[in-house]
Design a protein around this motif. Structure first.
Motif, PDB file in Angstrom:
ATOM      1  N   ALA A 240      30.325  20.911 -30.050  1.00 29.21           N
ATOM      2  CA  ALA A 240      30.952  20.535 -28.787  1.00 29.21           C
ATOM      3  C   ALA A 240      31.333  19.060 -28.824  1.00 29.21           C
ATOM      4  CB  ALA A 240      30.010  20.802 -27.621  1.00 29.21           C
ATOM      5  N   GLU A 241      32.339  18.720 -28.029  1.00 27.17           N
ATOM      6  CA  GLU A 241      32.838  17.352 -27.984  1.00 27.17           C
ATOM      7  C   GLU A 241      31.979  16.481 -27.077  1.00 27.17           C
ATOM      8  OE1 GLU A 241      37.318  16.045 -28.230  1.00 27.17           O
ATOM      9  OE2 GLU A 241      36.837  16.643 -26.174  1.00 27.17           O
ATOM     10  N   ASP A 242      31.562  17.059 -25.975  1.00 27.29           N
ATOM     11  CA  ASP A 242      30.699  16.326 -25.043  1.00 27.29           C
ATOM     12  C   ASP A 242      29.986  17.327 -24.142  1.00 27.29           C
ATOM     13  OD1 ASP A 242      32.504  17.122 -22.969  1.00 27.29           O
ATOM     14  OD2 ASP A 242      33.736  15.353 -23.314  1.00 27.29           O
ATOM     15  N   TRP A 243      29.135  16.785 -23.260  1.00 26.76           N
ATOM     16  CA  TRP A 243      28.398  17.615 -22.309  1.00 26.76           C
ATOM     17  C   TRP A 243      28.464  16.909 -20.963  1.00 26.76           C
ATOM     18  CZ3 TRP A 243      22.423  18.860 -22.642  1.00 26.76           C
ATOM     19  CH2 TRP A 243      22.115  19.893 -21.737  1.00 26.76           C
ATOM     20  N   PRO A 244      29.440  17.249 -20.109  1.00 31.61           N
ATOM     21  CA  PRO A 244      29.639  16.532 -18.853  1.00 31.61           C
ATOM     22  C   PRO A 244      28.400  16.465 -17.977  1.00 31.61           C
ATOM     23  CG  PRO A 244      31.520  17.931 -19.323  1.00 31.61           C
ATOM     24  CD  PRO A 244      30.475  18.259 -20.348  1.00 31.61           C
ATOM     25  N   LEU A 245      27.529  17.447 -18.083  1.00 29.90           N
ATOM     26  CA  LEU A 245      26.316  17.440 -17.271  1.00 29.90           C
ATOM     27  C   LEU A 245      25.497  16.176 -17.516  1.00 29.90           C
ATOM     28  CD1 LEU A 245      24.305  18.892 -15.358  1.00 29.90           C
ATOM     29  CD2 LEU A 245      23.260  19.874 -17.395  1.00 29.90           C
ATOM     30  N   MET A 246      25.457  15.678 -18.746  1.00 28.28           N
ATOM     31  CA  MET A 246      24.657  14.504 -19.040  1.00 28.28           C
ATOM     32  C   MET A 246      25.260  13.243 -18.432  1.00 28.28           C
ATOM     33  SD  MET A 246      22.199  15.958 -20.319  1.00 28.28           S
ATOM     34  CE  MET A 246      21.207  14.484 -20.546  1.00 28.28           C
ATOM     35  N   ASP A 247      26.590  13.205 -18.314  1.00 29.42           N
ATOM     36  CA  ASP A 247      27.221  12.083 -17.610  1.00 29.42           C
ATOM     37  C   ASP A 247      26.832  12.115 -16.136  1.00 29.42           C
ATOM     38  OD1 ASP A 247      28.475  11.258 -19.944  1.00 29.42           O
ATOM     39  OD2 ASP A 247      30.271  12.465 -19.556  1.00 29.42           O
ATOM     40  N   GLN A 248      26.816  13.331 -15.572  1.00 24.63           N
ATOM     41  CA  GLN A 248      26.399  13.480 -14.178  1.00 24.63           C
ATOM     42  C   GLN A 248      24.952  13.048 -14.003  1.00 24.63           C
ATOM     43  OE1 GLN A 248      27.160  17.581 -13.094  1.00 24.63           O
ATOM     44  NE2 GLN A 248      29.207  17.526 -14.053  1.00 24.63           N
ATOM     45  N   TRP A 249      24.116  13.402 -14.964  1.00 28.92           N
ATOM     46  CA  TRP A 249      22.693  13.062 -14.900  1.00 28.92           C
ATOM     47  C   TRP A 249      22.486  11.545 -14.979  1.00 28.92           C
ATOM     48  CZ3 TRP A 249      18.310  13.911 -13.066  1.00 28.92           C
ATOM     49  CH2 TRP A 249      17.086  13.640 -13.699  1.00 28.92           C
ATOM     50  N   ASP A 250      23.249  10.891 -15.868  1.00 25.49           N
ATOM     51  CA  ASP A 250      23.182   9.429 -15.948  1.00 25.49           C
ATOM     52  C   ASP A 250      23.470   8.808 -14.586  1.00 25.49           C
ATOM     53  OD1 ASP A 250      22.595   9.373 -18.642  1.00 25.49           O
ATOM     54  OD2 ASP A 250      24.673   9.050 -19.285  1.00 25.49           O
ATOM     55  N   ASP A 251      24.521   9.316 -13.935  1.00 25.99           N
ATOM     56  CA  ASP A 251      24.930   8.769 -12.643  1.00 25.99           C
ATOM     57  C   ASP A 251      23.870   9.032 -11.584  1.00 25.99           C
ATOM     58  OD1 ASP A 251      27.018   7.523 -10.961  1.00 25.99           O
ATOM     59  OD2 ASP A 251      27.073   9.504  -9.999  1.00 25.99           O
ATOM     60  N   GLU A 252      23.309  10.245 -11.573  1.00 25.20           N
ATOM     61  CA  GLU A 252      22.310  10.602 -10.566  1.00 25.20           C
ATOM     62  C   GLU A 252      21.021   9.812 -10.757  1.00 25.20           C
ATOM     63  OE1 GLU A 252      21.921  14.865 -10.557  1.00 25.20           O
ATOM     64  OE2 GLU A 252      24.074  15.137 -10.246  1.00 25.20           O
ATOM     65  N   VAL A 253      20.650   9.578 -12.018  1.00 23.53           N
ATOM     66  CA  VAL A 253      19.447   8.777 -12.284  1.00 23.53           C
ATOM     67  C   VAL A 253      19.660   7.348 -11.788  1.00 23.53           C
ATOM     68  CG1 VAL A 253      18.090   7.718 -14.135  1.00 23.53           C
ATOM     69  CG2 VAL A 253      18.581  10.156 -14.196  1.00 23.53           C
ATOM     70  N   ALA A 254      20.832   6.776 -12.096  1.00 28.28           N
ATOM     71  CA  ALA A 254      21.120   5.397 -11.698  1.00 28.28           C
ATOM     72  C   ALA A 254      21.126   5.235 -10.181  1.00 28.28           C
ATOM     73  CB  ALA A 254      22.464   4.962 -12.281  1.00 28.28           C
ATOM     74  N   LYS A 255      21.588   6.267  -9.478  1.00 26.07           N
ATOM     75  CA  LYS A 255      21.702   6.176  -8.024  1.00 26.07           C
ATOM     76  C   LYS A 255      20.526   6.806  -7.292  1.00 26.07           C
ATOM     77  CE  LYS A 255      26.773   6.189  -8.149  1.00 26.07           C
ATOM     78  NZ  LYS A 255      28.003   6.938  -7.770  1.00 26.07           N
ATOM     79  N   GLY A 256      19.600   7.405  -8.037  1.00 25.46           N
ATOM     80  CA  GLY A 256      18.442   8.041  -7.407  1.00 25.46           C
ATOM     81  C   GLY A 256      18.801   9.259  -6.591  1.00 25.46           C
ATOM     82  N   ILE A 257      19.805   9.993  -7.009  1.00 26.29           N
ATOM     83  CA  ILE A 257      20.295  11.161  -6.256  1.00 26.29           C
ATOM     84  C   ILE A 257      19.447  12.384  -6.582  1.00 26.29           C
ATOM     85  CG2 ILE A 257      22.242  12.725  -5.915  1.00 26.29           C
ATOM     86  CD1 ILE A 257      24.093  10.367  -6.614  1.00 26.29           C
ATOM     87  N   LEU A 258      19.024  13.105  -5.556  1.00 27.24           N
ATOM     88  CA  LEU A 258      18.308  14.372  -5.717  1.00 27.24           C
ATOM     89  C   LEU A 258      19.167  15.491  -5.134  1.00 27.24           C
ATOM     90  CD1 LEU A 258      14.713  13.286  -4.645  1.00 27.24           C
ATOM     91  CD2 LEU A 258      15.444  13.955  -6.938  1.00 27.24           C
ATOM     92  N   PRO A 259      18.939  16.731  -5.559  1.00 26.71           N
ATOM     93  CA  PRO A 259      19.700  17.841  -4.987  1.00 26.71           C
ATOM     94  C   PRO A 259      19.369  18.058  -3.538  1.00 26.71           C
ATOM     95  CG  PRO A 259      17.966  18.658  -6.443  1.00 26.71           C
ATOM     96  CD  PRO A 259      17.988  17.176  -6.602  1.00 26.71           C
ATOM     97  N   ASP A 260      20.342  18.637  -2.808  1.00 22.07           N
ATOM     98  CA  ASP A 260      20.129  18.942  -1.397  1.00 22.07           C
ATOM     99  C   ASP A 260      18.860  19.764  -1.235  1.00 22.07           C
ATOM    100  OD1 ASP A 260      22.430  17.611  -0.785  1.00 22.07           O
ATOM    101  OD2 ASP A 260      23.676  19.418  -0.617  1.00 22.07           O
ATOM    102  N   GLY A 261      18.051  19.405  -0.250  1.00 23.60           N
ATOM    103  CA  GLY A 261      16.833  20.138   0.032  1.00 23.60           C
ATOM    104  C   GLY A 261      15.608  19.598  -0.668  1.00 23.60           C
ATOM    105  N   LEU A 262      15.802  18.593  -1.546  1.00 23.75           N
ATOM    106  CA  LEU A 262      14.661  17.991  -2.249  1.00 23.75           C
ATOM    107  C   LEU A 262      14.628  16.510  -1.963  1.00 23.75           C
ATOM    108  CD1 LEU A 262      12.365  18.463  -4.339  1.00 23.75           C
ATOM    109  CD2 LEU A 262      14.008  17.810  -6.102  1.00 23.75           C
ATOM    110  N   GLN A 263      13.471  15.980  -1.606  1.00 23.49           N
ATOM    111  CA  GLN A 263      13.345  14.559  -1.374  1.00 23.49           C
ATOM    112  C   GLN A 263      12.010  14.068  -1.911  1.00 23.49           C
ATOM    113  OE1 GLN A 263      13.672  14.215   2.901  1.00 23.49           O
ATOM    114  NE2 GLN A 263      11.524  14.745   3.240  1.00 23.49           N
ATOM    115  N   LEU A 264      11.985  12.796  -2.244  1.00 27.79           N
ATOM    116  CA  LEU A 264      10.748  12.220  -2.757  1.00 27.79           C
ATOM    117  C   LEU A 264       9.701  12.159  -1.658  1.00 27.79           C
ATOM    118  CD1 LEU A 264      12.243   9.231  -4.786  1.00 27.79           C
ATOM    119  CD2 LEU A 264      11.227  11.304  -5.725  1.00 27.79           C
ATOM    120  N   PRO A 265       8.436  12.372  -2.009  1.00 28.74           N
ATOM    121  CA  PRO A 265       7.375  12.259  -0.983  1.00 28.74           C
ATOM    122  C   PRO A 265       7.281  10.814  -0.500  1.00 28.74           C
ATOM    123  CG  PRO A 265       6.420  12.540  -3.176  1.00 28.74           C
ATOM    124  CD  PRO A 265       7.891  12.755  -3.335  1.00 28.74           C
ATOM    125  N   SER A 266       7.044  10.669   0.794  1.00 28.93           N
ATOM    126  CA  SER A 266       6.957   9.319   1.375  1.00 28.93           C
ATOM    127  C   SER A 266       5.574   8.725   1.153  1.00 28.93           C
ATOM    128  CB  SER A 266       7.307   9.358   2.859  1.00 28.93           C
ATOM    129  OG  SER A 266       6.665  10.408   3.516  1.00 28.93           O
TER     130      SER A 266
END
Length: 266
Positions: A240-266
């Motif tokens: 394969a040439e690339d894996w777009p999911l990993m680019d998305q993961w890089d962005d989500e890690v950098a921004k601290g994004i979680l999927p809808d319905g999941l949040q970090l415990p306070s």
């Protein structure tokens, strides 16, 4: 002598002729008494195919060449045996020469230890090499060579008039030859080869497995689009040439994004 059942003038497929599928498709191309055989299949079926050729009253001494579409074991394991029986020569693409002449069990997929597959791969001398644009004369016929890499780096197709002996490029159901790094697959090259077939003016595709079928550009469009997707899928690993999911993961890690319905415990 049994009646010949050519699918097109000068082209007999030996499984169809025999009324029994013995292995991959074998195309006997002939004009007058001169003939060539495209692929040979497994060693165990060589005698069966030669008997069919005898029954069709083709002089065995007039076999001009055995031609390998590519260097996968299911197409070429019987080459050494058939060559000796027919006292003829073998023709292949330059990329197939080393695995065929050395009996390379890995590149020919004769050895797949994880699936407990261990097949003999008798080495065979290659007298003639052909590449894209070459012509193989058979009597007064001219078989035009196409190099169509993708499934393997040695995959050849052969045009005769409106018919393309299309190898493992594409089958009637829209499937394509297996993509496997071990035997030289290349997804970008596959797309280019499929596009060449689609854009050509051939009318019939005669593949190395399954039935002959009319070229269908709408079907080929869908196949090409699907294979283009393989360039961006983890399913195909290093091919394969690339894996777009990993680019998305890089962005989500950098921004601290979680999927809808999941949040970090306070």
């Amino acid at each position: 002598m049994i009646p010949r059942k050519p699918l097109f003038p000068g082209i007999i497929e030996l499984n169809f002729q025999a009324g029994e599928v013995l292995g991959c498709n074998l195309y006997l191309i002939y004009d007058q008494d001169e003939w060539v055989l495209v692929d040979i299949g497994y060693e165990e079926t060589v005698d069966d195919y030669i008997q069919v050729i005898r029954d069709l009253d083709f002089p065995l001494s007039r076999c001009k060449a055995l031609i390998a579409t590519h260097a996968d074991v299911d197409h070429i394991q019987g080459l050494a045996k058939a060559k000796q029986a027919l006292k003829t020569t073998v023709t292949a693409h330059p990329n197939a020469v080393e695995p065929l002449q050395t009996g390379d069990t890995l590149k020919t997929l004769a050895l797949i230890e994880a699936q407990d597959l261990r097949l003999a791969m008798p080495p065979v001398e290659i007298e003639n090499q052909v590449d894209d644009g070459d012509i193989i004369p058979v009597g007064n016929l001219e078989l035009e060579v196409w190099h169509t890499p993708g499934h393997t780096d040695s995959q050849l197709a052969f045009r005769l008039g409106d018919v393309l002996l299309s190898g493992d490029n594409v089958y009637r159901d829209g499937c394509i030859g297996a993509i496997d790094a071990h035997h030289g697959s290349d997804i970008k090259a596959f797309i280019k080869s499929l596009t060449r077939i689609r854009d050509s003016d051939v009318k019939w595709l005669a593949p190395s497995h399954g039935p002959i079928f009319a070229k269908d550009n709408e079907m080929l469009d869908k196949v090409i689009k699907r294979v283009e997707g393989y360039l961006h899928m983890a399913d195909f690993g290093t091919l394969a040439e690339d894996w777009p999911l990993m680019d998305q993961w890089d962005d989500e890690v950098a921004k601290g994004i979680l999927p809808d319905g999941l949040q970090l415990p306070s």
